[in-house]
Scaffold this active site. Structure first.
Site, PDB file in Angstrom:
ATOM      1  N   ASP A 447      26.899 -43.804 -21.565  1.00 49.79           N
ATOM      2  CA  ASP A 447      27.652 -42.657 -21.047  1.00 49.79           C
ATOM      3  C   ASP A 447      29.108 -42.696 -21.526  1.00 49.79           C
ATOM      4  O   ASP A 447      29.591 -43.721 -22.038  1.00 49.79           O
ATOM      5  CB  ASP A 447      27.597 -42.684 -19.514  1.00 49.79           C
ATOM      6  CG  ASP A 447      27.684 -41.294 -18.905  1.00 49.79           C
ATOM      7  OD1 ASP A 447      28.191 -40.380 -19.574  1.00 49.79           O
ATOM      8  OD2 ASP A 447      27.261 -41.128 -17.741  1.00 49.79           O
ATOM      9  N   ASP A 515      24.201 -32.485 -16.818  1.00 47.51           N
ATOM     10  CA  ASP A 515      24.091 -32.897 -15.417  1.00 47.51           C
ATOM     11  C   ASP A 515      23.558 -31.754 -14.557  1.00 47.51           C
ATOM     12  O   ASP A 515      23.242 -31.944 -13.389  1.00 47.51           O
ATOM     13  CB  ASP A 515      25.452 -33.351 -14.879  1.00 47.51           C
ATOM     14  CG  ASP A 515      25.792 -34.756 -15.343  1.00 47.51           C
ATOM     15  OD1 ASP A 515      24.866 -35.500 -15.704  1.00 47.51           O
ATOM     16  OD2 ASP A 515      26.985 -35.111 -15.358  1.00 47.51           O
TER      17      ASP A 515
END
Ligand code: GLA
Length: 694
Positions: A447, A515
């Site tokens: 990430d 997301d």
């Protein structure tokens, strides 16, 4: 396919369906002649350049790679400063190296020790051309590079083009924009250190094309750092697009004997957006994705982030793992929260050791439990970051990018590590490597959750190299980890889909799409995502998210998520037995059909923005099997007999399938032209049709 050369120094790159024609004019300049559907090779001639190869005509010349210098005030691809402060380049042609599928044209400055190689690569099976440039300092004095793009592309029509790009954001990645470029410069770029969620390092140009018809020109840059795509149409009606590393806060010291190799650009001409996508999908699977997993189906994963957030602990993860195994998950992933003093976003990044309060017996207790259920185990990292509240930062405060005189602004309470310091890059490599060495981990989610500010990098002689060097360092660490741990799959994530460009796809096996896992939003996001990227790399989860749009039934969510690489992200501990059974049924079905999705050809027939409903068909390359997804969040006006027609099937093959309780045997031709009726109404309508050739 072939590369033809004429005695007028014209080079014709012949791909399956196209010609890309370039050459060298009498003044030794690189020139562009044509790109598009094939013409007669004998027609291509240098006479078109004869009238306008004068020095004062450079501004209107169609070039392959324009350098700054002379009477040429349009956008250019390369600008340097030589040691005596001369900032203009004047090239002569040196040589052409023609291989079976490769072409290199070499030029050098008439006075200064600078050489440029323009590189082209074609393939035997499609119309994708790979382009890049290599610039070398052949002398002994340093040359300062101020701009160095990868490629310039000239579009053939005198009429303006619509150019597609994105105007996205966190949770709203890939949102399509389309702009008519009649004049002026249309720039898409990013200045935050990654390719980002907002604009994209690609362009798609057309003049009214749709999925199946119309000329489409496109190119994608394989780079996930600051990029720039500049489209402009001059007053003589020529449209050009330049792509490359952004020149924003950029400088590069090219020292004696050094070569700067630009990131690659993959460009193509196709008829229709659908063909563009299918070509780029196959190309990405075949040529770009790391080899270990490119031809293997990706497993169904469960990620516990949305269920547990930072508050992970061994018992609760084991309970989730039990549920995940029960429904058929193959890879159990623990996301953020497992390391250091990580109880929230405020602390812990940089301290990549297992939190002993959460895992008193170490992480192997969980991994063994997961493996015991027959699942692989995966883990989340954010390797390039550090929280000021971490052991790492307390020990090495100067490892984050900073200026001594400026406030280091935090974003999500974190700073970015200066990967241009070899020691820091080594620490980052070792942090992940150590976990992979010592534990049975088969997947890493990599990430990256903030943009870069205060990019001091005073360790570098030229601190403006840091943006590019950071991107290279992150690729190098990922490549090294992958080489050392070839059985570990890597997923690229950046606050959702902020690093899902073709640079990421050249180093990572898959990407986190967004997301935003709301199934209704995903219907359009997945359409835009798949313009240039294959469905296989598109991680899509079924989650409990309902709050952006109306709550949708679980089957609906599976219908949408199954169109990429399926994952689950809801809190399975709260699922009823009925919900678990739905998950089980859908996952079992996905395993049967995932090869069609992950390796098949995608036909986007209907989409909710234009058509109220979605219809996507994935077809195997031999056209013996196909799977169609129909879905709509909701319809109006009681649609009782919508004719559904299918694309991508073989005209002369008869397929059997079931739909709405009816058994059919129909040819691809019939299904394309006549179709079948569907009763489409209600919220959350969704159907899956599985075609099998008989
Ligand atoms: C980012 C990612 C999420 C999740 C969190 C964890 O926002 O996009 O999927 O991993 O970080 O902090």
């Amino acid at each position: 396919m072939a590369i033809h050369v004429t005695d007028e120094r014209i080079f014709i790159l012949e791909t399956k369906n196209t010609h890309y024609v370039l050459g060298v004019d009498k003044s030794e300049r690189n020139r562009h002649l044509y790109w598009g559907p094939k013409c007669h090779i004998s027609d291509y001639s240098a006479q078109v350049w004869d009238g306008n190869d004068r020095d004062d005509q450079l501004g209107t010349a169609k070039q392959e790679y324009a350098v700054f210098g002379g009477i040429m005030h349009k956008e250019y691809d390369l600008k340097v400063k030589f040691s005596d402060a001369c900032r203009e380049i004047d090239l002569k042609f040196d040589s052409a190296d023609v291989g079976e599928n490769t072409l290199t044209l070499k030029f050098s400055d008439k006075v200064y020790p600078l050489s440029i190689a323009l590189k082209y690569q074609i393939s035997d099976v499609d119309d994708i051309i790979t382009r890049w440039a290599e610039v070398t300092n052949t002398g002994s004095d340093k040359i300062e590079v101020e701009r160095i793009y990868s490629a310039e592309l000239t579009l053939p029509s005198e009429k303006p083009y619509y150019v597609k790009n994105t105007n996205g954001s966190w949770g709203g990645e890939y949102e399509e924009t389309e702009t008519l470029v009649k004049g002026g410069n249309l720039v898409f770029d990013n200045k935050s250190g990654t390719s980002g969620q907002c604009m994209s390092p690609y362009f798609i140009a057309h003049q009214g094309a749709d999925e199946n018809v119309g000329d489409v020109y496109f190119a994608s840059l394989a780079y996930g750092g600051n990029f720039k795509v500049n489209c402009f149409r001059d007053s003589h009606y020529t449209t050009r697009v330049l792509l490359g590393v952004s020149d924003h806060d950029f400088k590069w010291f090219l020292r004696a004997g050094e070569t700067f190799v630009t990131p690659k650009v993959f460009c193509g001409y196709t008829y229709g957006f659908g063909e563009m996508s299918r070509q780029m999908h196959r190309f990405t699977l075949r040529e770009l994705l790391p080899k270990q997993f490119a031809d293997k189906p990706l497993p169904v994963l469960y990620n516990s982030w949305e269920a547990t957030g930072f508050g992970v602990n061994v018992e609760q993860q084991k309970a989730l793992a039990a549920r995940a195994a029960e429904v058929g998950v193959e890879l159990f992933v623990m996301d953020d929260g497992w390391f250091g003093n990580r109880h929230s976003e405020r602390a812990g990044l940089g301290d990549w050791y297992v939190n002993s309060e959460k895992f008193p017996n170490g992480i192997d207790e969980l991994i063994e439990c997961v493996n015991g259920y027959g699942m692989d185990f995966g883990l989340w990292f954010e390797p390039e970051m550090v929280n000021p509240d971490s052991d790492l930062f307390r020990e090495h405060p100067d490892w984050a990018y900073h200026y001594d005189t400026r406030t280091s602004h935090e974003q999500r309470c974190q700073l970015v590590l200066n990967l241009t310091i070899p020691e820091v890059a080594e620490y980052v490599f070792n942090s992940v490597d150590k976990m992979l060495e010592n534990h049975n981990i088969k997947y890493v989610k990599w990430d990256y959750n903030r943009s870069i500010s205060e990019m001091g990098a005073q360790n570098l002689e030229c601190p403006q190299e840091a943006w590019y060097r950071h991107a290279q360092a992150y690729y190098a660490i990922a490549d090294r980890l992958k080489a050392k741990h070839p059985d570990v799959a890597f997923e690229s994530c950046s606050s959702g889909g902020g690093r899902s460009d073709h640079g990421a796809l050249s180093h990572f096996d898959q990407v986190w799409t967004s997301d935003n896992t709301d199934a209704v939003d995903r219907m359009m996001m997945q359409k835009w995502f798949t313009y240039l990227r294959p469905a296989k790399v598109m991680r899509a989860w079924v989650t409990d998210t309902n709050y952006y749009n109306k709550p949708m039934p679980l089957d609906f969510k599976f219908n949408i998520a199954m169109q990429g690489s399926l994952g689950l992200g809801g809190n399975l501990s709260h699922y009823s037995q009925e919900d678990l059974d739905i998950c089980k049924r859908n996952i079992a079905f996905y395993k049967e059909i995932r090869n069609i999705i992950q390796f098949g050809d995608l036909y986007r027939t209907l989409n909710p923005d234009d058509d109220e409903m979605l219809l996507n068909t994935y077809v195997t390359s031999d056209k013996k099997e196909a799977i169609s997804f129909l879905a709509t969040a909701g319809t109006r006006f009681m649609k009782r007999a919508v004719p559904i027609r299918f694309e991508g099937l073989d005209d002369n093959t008869v397929y059997e399938f079931e739909f709405e309780g009816m058994k059919y045997q129909k040819s691809g031709l019939y299904l394309k032209n006549v179709g079948i009726p569907a009763v489409v109404y209600k919220m959350g309508y969704n159907k899956i049709i599985r075609f099998k050739a008989i």
